[in-house]
Design a protein around this motif. Sequence first.
Motif, PDB file in Angstrom:
ATOM      1  N   ARG A   1      -4.414  63.461 -53.355  1.00 25.26           N
ATOM      2  CA  ARG A   1      -3.743  62.736 -54.430  1.00 25.26           C
ATOM      3  C   ARG A   1      -2.227  62.924 -54.362  1.00 25.26           C
ATOM      4  O   ARG A   1      -1.463  61.973 -54.508  1.00 25.26           O
ATOM      5  CB  ARG A   1      -4.259  63.207 -55.785  1.00 25.26           C
ATOM      6  N   LEU A   2      -1.805  64.160 -54.115  1.00 26.29           N
ATOM      7  CA  LEU A   2      -0.376  64.455 -54.028  1.00 26.29           C
ATOM      8  C   LEU A   2       0.249  63.729 -52.844  1.00 26.29           C
ATOM      9  O   LEU A   2       1.304  63.101 -52.965  1.00 26.29           O
ATOM     10  CB  LEU A   2      -0.156  65.961 -53.906  1.00 26.29           C
ATOM     11  N   GLY A   3      -0.430  63.780 -51.695  1.00 27.63           N
ATOM     12  CA  GLY A   3       0.087  63.112 -50.506  1.00 27.63           C
ATOM     13  C   GLY A   3       0.164  61.614 -50.676  1.00 27.63           C
ATOM     14  O   GLY A   3       1.114  60.965 -50.224  1.00 27.63           O
ATOM     15  N   TYR A   4      -0.832  61.040 -51.380  1.00 28.27           N
ATOM     16  CA  TYR A   4      -0.848  59.587 -51.594  1.00 28.27           C
ATOM     17  C   TYR A   4       0.292  59.167 -52.520  1.00 28.27           C
ATOM     18  O   TYR A   4       0.978  58.170 -52.278  1.00 28.27           O
ATOM     19  CB  TYR A   4      -2.198  59.172 -52.177  1.00 28.27           C
ATOM     20  N   ARG A   5       0.503  59.935 -53.583  1.00 32.54           N
ATOM     21  CA  ARG A   5       1.574  59.601 -54.534  1.00 32.54           C
ATOM     22  C   ARG A   5       2.958  59.739 -53.908  1.00 32.54           C
ATOM     23  O   ARG A   5       3.881  59.006 -54.265  1.00 32.54           O
ATOM     24  CB  ARG A   5       1.453  60.496 -55.769  1.00 32.54           C
ATOM     25  N   LEU A   6       3.090  60.680 -52.989  1.00 31.75           N
ATOM     26  CA  LEU A   6       4.382  60.896 -52.336  1.00 31.75           C
ATOM     27  C   LEU A   6       4.590  59.952 -51.149  1.00 31.75           C
ATOM     28  O   LEU A   6       5.641  59.962 -50.521  1.00 31.75           O
ATOM     29  CB  LEU A   6       4.495  62.354 -51.866  1.00 31.75           C
ATOM     30  N   GLY A   7       3.574  59.156 -50.849  1.00 30.06           N
ATOM     31  CA  GLY A   7       3.684  58.232 -49.722  1.00 30.06           C
ATOM     32  C   GLY A   7       3.457  58.871 -48.372  1.00 30.06           C
ATOM     33  O   GLY A   7       3.756  58.269 -47.327  1.00 30.06           O
ATOM     34  N   LEU A   8       2.916  60.102 -48.376  1.00 33.40           N
ATOM     35  CA  LEU A   8       2.658  60.795 -47.114  1.00 33.40           C
ATOM     36  C   LEU A   8       1.299  60.410 -46.542  1.00 33.40           C
ATOM     37  O   LEU A   8       1.081  60.497 -45.331  1.00 33.40           O
ATOM     38  CB  LEU A   8       2.715  62.317 -47.329  1.00 33.40           C
ATOM     39  N   LYS A   9       0.403  59.981 -47.420  1.00 37.64           N
ATOM     40  CA  LYS A   9      -0.931  59.551 -47.003  1.00 37.64           C
ATOM     41  C   LYS A   9      -0.971  58.032 -47.073  1.00 37.64           C
ATOM     42  O   LYS A   9      -0.952  57.437 -48.154  1.00 37.64           O
ATOM     43  CB  LYS A   9      -1.989  60.153 -47.939  1.00 37.64           C
ATOM     44  N   LYS A  10      -0.956  57.391 -45.902  1.00 38.17           N
ATOM     45  CA  LYS A  10      -0.875  55.940 -45.857  1.00 38.17           C
ATOM     46  C   LYS A  10      -1.993  55.348 -45.000  1.00 38.17           C
ATOM     47  O   LYS A  10      -2.514  56.008 -44.093  1.00 38.17           O
ATOM     48  CB  LYS A  10       0.472  55.505 -45.272  1.00 38.17           C
ATOM     49  N   SER A  11      -2.323  54.110 -45.321  1.00 38.12           N
ATOM     50  CA  SER A  11      -3.264  53.379 -44.474  1.00 38.12           C
ATOM     51  C   SER A  11      -2.588  53.011 -43.166  1.00 38.12           C
ATOM     52  O   SER A  11      -1.367  52.840 -43.098  1.00 38.12           O
ATOM     53  CB  SER A  11      -3.740  52.112 -45.190  1.00 38.12           C
ATOM     54  N   ILE A  12      -3.394  52.877 -42.119  1.00 41.60           N
ATOM     55  CA  ILE A  12      -2.889  52.533 -40.790  1.00 41.60           C
ATOM     56  C   ILE A  12      -2.907  51.007 -40.635  1.00 41.60           C
ATOM     57  O   ILE A  12      -3.952  50.379 -40.808  1.00 41.60           O
ATOM     58  CB  ILE A  12      -3.769  53.171 -39.696  1.00 41.60           C
ATOM     59  N   PRO A  13      -1.769  50.384 -40.347  1.00 39.49           N
ATOM     60  CA  PRO A  13      -1.749  48.924 -40.158  1.00 39.49           C
ATOM     61  C   PRO A  13      -2.778  48.498 -39.114  1.00 39.49           C
ATOM     62  O   PRO A  13      -2.981  49.185 -38.109  1.00 39.49           O
ATOM     63  CB  PRO A  13      -0.323  48.646 -39.700  1.00 39.49           C
ATOM     64  N   PHE A  14      -3.422  47.368 -39.362  1.00 43.21           N
ATOM     65  CA  PHE A  14      -4.483  46.896 -38.475  1.00 43.21           C
ATOM     66  C   PHE A  14      -4.266  45.429 -38.160  1.00 43.21           C
ATOM     67  O   PHE A  14      -3.970  44.630 -39.040  1.00 43.21           O
ATOM     68  CB  PHE A  14      -5.847  47.081 -39.137  1.00 43.21           C
ATOM     69  N   GLN A  15      -4.407  45.081 -36.890  1.00 48.63           N
ATOM     70  CA  GLN A  15      -4.345  43.674 -36.476  1.00 48.63           C
ATOM     71  C   GLN A  15      -5.460  43.440 -35.480  1.00 48.63           C
ATOM     72  O   GLN A  15      -5.517  44.084 -34.427  1.00 48.63           O
ATOM     73  CB  GLN A  15      -2.994  43.337 -35.851  1.00 48.63           C
ATOM     74  N   TRP A  16      -6.359  42.541 -35.813  1.00 44.13           N
ATOM     75  CA  TRP A  16      -7.531  42.276 -34.978  1.00 44.13           C
ATOM     76  C   TRP A  16      -7.129  41.547 -33.699  1.00 44.13           C
ATOM     77  O   TRP A  16      -6.511  40.498 -33.727  1.00 44.13           O
ATOM     78  CB  TRP A  16      -8.534  41.439 -35.765  1.00 44.13           C
ATOM     79  N   GLN A  17      -7.516  42.161 -32.568  1.00 44.23           N
ATOM     80  CA  GLN A  17      -7.196  41.586 -31.263  1.00 44.23           C
ATOM     81  C   GLN A  17      -8.436  41.086 -30.531  1.00 44.23           C
ATOM     82  O   GLN A  17      -8.356  40.663 -29.394  1.00 44.23           O
ATOM     83  CB  GLN A  17      -6.487  42.648 -30.390  1.00 44.23           C
ATOM     84  N   GLY A  18      -9.587  41.186 -31.198  1.00 54.04           N
ATOM     85  CA  GLY A  18     -10.821  40.740 -30.563  1.00 54.04           C
ATOM     86  C   GLY A  18     -11.581  41.849 -29.900  1.00 54.04           C
ATOM     87  O   GLY A  18     -12.754  41.716 -29.585  1.00 54.04           O
ATOM     88  N   ASN A  19     -10.949  42.977 -29.654  1.00 53.29           N
ATOM     89  CA  ASN A  19     -11.649  44.150 -29.110  1.00 53.29           C
ATOM     90  C   ASN A  19     -10.864  45.395 -29.502  1.00 53.29           C
ATOM     91  O   ASN A  19      -9.688  45.519 -29.216  1.00 53.29           O
ATOM     92  CB  ASN A  19     -11.787  44.058 -27.587  1.00 53.29           C
ATOM     93  N   CYS A  20     -11.531  46.296 -30.213  1.00 54.06           N
ATOM     94  CA  CYS A  20     -10.898  47.526 -30.671  1.00 54.06           C
ATOM     95  C   CYS A  20     -11.819  48.702 -30.377  1.00 54.06           C
ATOM     96  O   CYS A  20     -13.032  48.548 -30.312  1.00 54.06           O
ATOM     97  CB  CYS A  20     -10.619  47.472 -32.168  1.00 54.06           C
ATOM     98  N   HIS A  21     -11.223  49.853 -30.195  1.00 53.66           N
ATOM     99  CA  HIS A  21     -11.999  51.075 -30.041  1.00 53.66           C
ATOM    100  C   HIS A  21     -11.743  51.939 -31.260  1.00 53.66           C
ATOM    101  O   HIS A  21     -10.606  52.255 -31.581  1.00 53.66           O
ATOM    102  CB  HIS A  21     -11.597  51.815 -28.764  1.00 53.66           C
ATOM    103  N   PHE A  22     -12.846  52.328 -31.920  1.00 56.60           N
ATOM    104  CA  PHE A  22     -12.716  53.074 -33.165  1.00 56.60           C
ATOM    105  C   PHE A  22     -12.562  54.561 -32.877  1.00 56.60           C
ATOM    106  O   PHE A  22     -13.324  55.129 -32.105  1.00 56.60           O
ATOM    107  CB  PHE A  22     -13.972  52.866 -34.028  1.00 56.60           C
ATOM    108  N   LYS A  23     -11.533  55.160 -33.482  1.00 56.12           N
ATOM    109  CA  LYS A  23     -11.319  56.584 -33.341  1.00 56.12           C
ATOM    110  C   LYS A  23     -12.059  57.310 -34.442  1.00 56.12           C
ATOM    111  O   LYS A  23     -11.885  57.028 -35.622  1.00 56.12           O
ATOM    112  CB  LYS A  23      -9.814  56.915 -33.441  1.00 56.12           C
ATOM    113  N   GLU A  24     -12.931  58.235 -34.074  1.00 60.02           N
ATOM    114  CA  GLU A  24     -13.741  58.944 -35.061  1.00 60.02           C
ATOM    115  C   GLU A  24     -12.872  59.773 -35.991  1.00 60.02           C
ATOM    116  O   GLU A  24     -11.798  60.238 -35.626  1.00 60.02           O
ATOM    117  CB  GLU A  24     -14.764  59.846 -34.352  1.00 60.02           C
ATOM    118  N   ILE A  25     -13.342  59.926 -37.234  1.00 56.37           N
ATOM    119  CA  ILE A  25     -12.625  60.676 -38.236  1.00 56.37           C
ATOM    120  C   ILE A  25     -12.870  62.167 -38.020  1.00 56.37           C
ATOM    121  O   ILE A  25     -13.999  62.618 -37.939  1.00 56.37           O
ATOM    122  CB  ILE A  25     -13.092  60.270 -39.643  1.00 56.37           C
ATOM    123  N   SER A  26     -11.796  62.918 -37.899  1.00 62.17           N
ATOM    124  CA  SER A  26     -11.947  64.351 -37.678  1.00 62.17           C
ATOM    125  C   SER A  26     -12.066  65.079 -39.014  1.00 62.17           C
ATOM    126  O   SER A  26     -11.733  64.553 -40.053  1.00 62.17           O
ATOM    127  CB  SER A  26     -10.734  64.873 -36.919  1.00 62.17           C
TER     128      SER A  26
END
Length: 220
Positions: free
Chosen positions: A195-220
């Motif tokens: 919550r703190l990181g999100y409010r401070l803008g440190l926790k952000k979504s990763i921009p995404f643009q569909w190219q027709g083929n993507c490899h998903f990186k597993e969540i650690s």
Amino acid sequence: MNMGIYYTYQHEDAWKVALERGYLQGDPHYALFNDEGFDFFKPAYDWMVEQYEQRIGISLNGNYPVWCWDEFPDLSIGGHIGQGNKGVVLTVELPDDQVLASEISFWDFVPYHSTFCDTLEAFDHRENIDPAYTRKSWEKIFDRAWCESMAAQSGTAPTYQYVIHRIELHHVRAVMPFQDLSDSWLDRIRGFVWRLGYRLGLKKSIPFQWQGNCHFKEIS
């Protein structure tokens, strides 16, 4: 075409499948009614499918709709996809004419088979109400004017949820991986940090643009 920004949280595996086929749809395997104690939600989901197809005019072809919200979900608490499960929050831009809105608190009337009564007399005799009348009364959750009027009487603001038949990946604007939290002390601390990181803008979504083929990186 008018477009709107929405947010949806999904299981990691559902997102992987979406990346392979190019769109995200409501997979019954990940629906709430599969969770222990929530099997009674399935008729409500089936009713929402009927309403979407009638009101929007798009067939779901035996699938379930994708649920979305107009505010980013609070990932500092659990209860999104099952504690401990890995998932993603997708920021999506969707055509307004393909999205069906309903009021969240009044939606609860549907799985519990409750009736919206227009008069006090009807409420006093609700045990004798025709089931067909009950089902028809549920349609009030799509009437914004009625929802806002009822919410005003209780001194609250209406909150809406949205469903769409599927989300094409070229409508996805950003992705945030997350792991659903439990109510343990450790996860409460993790939630505070998020919550703190999100409010401070440190926790952000990763921009995404569909190219027709993507490899998903597993969540650690």
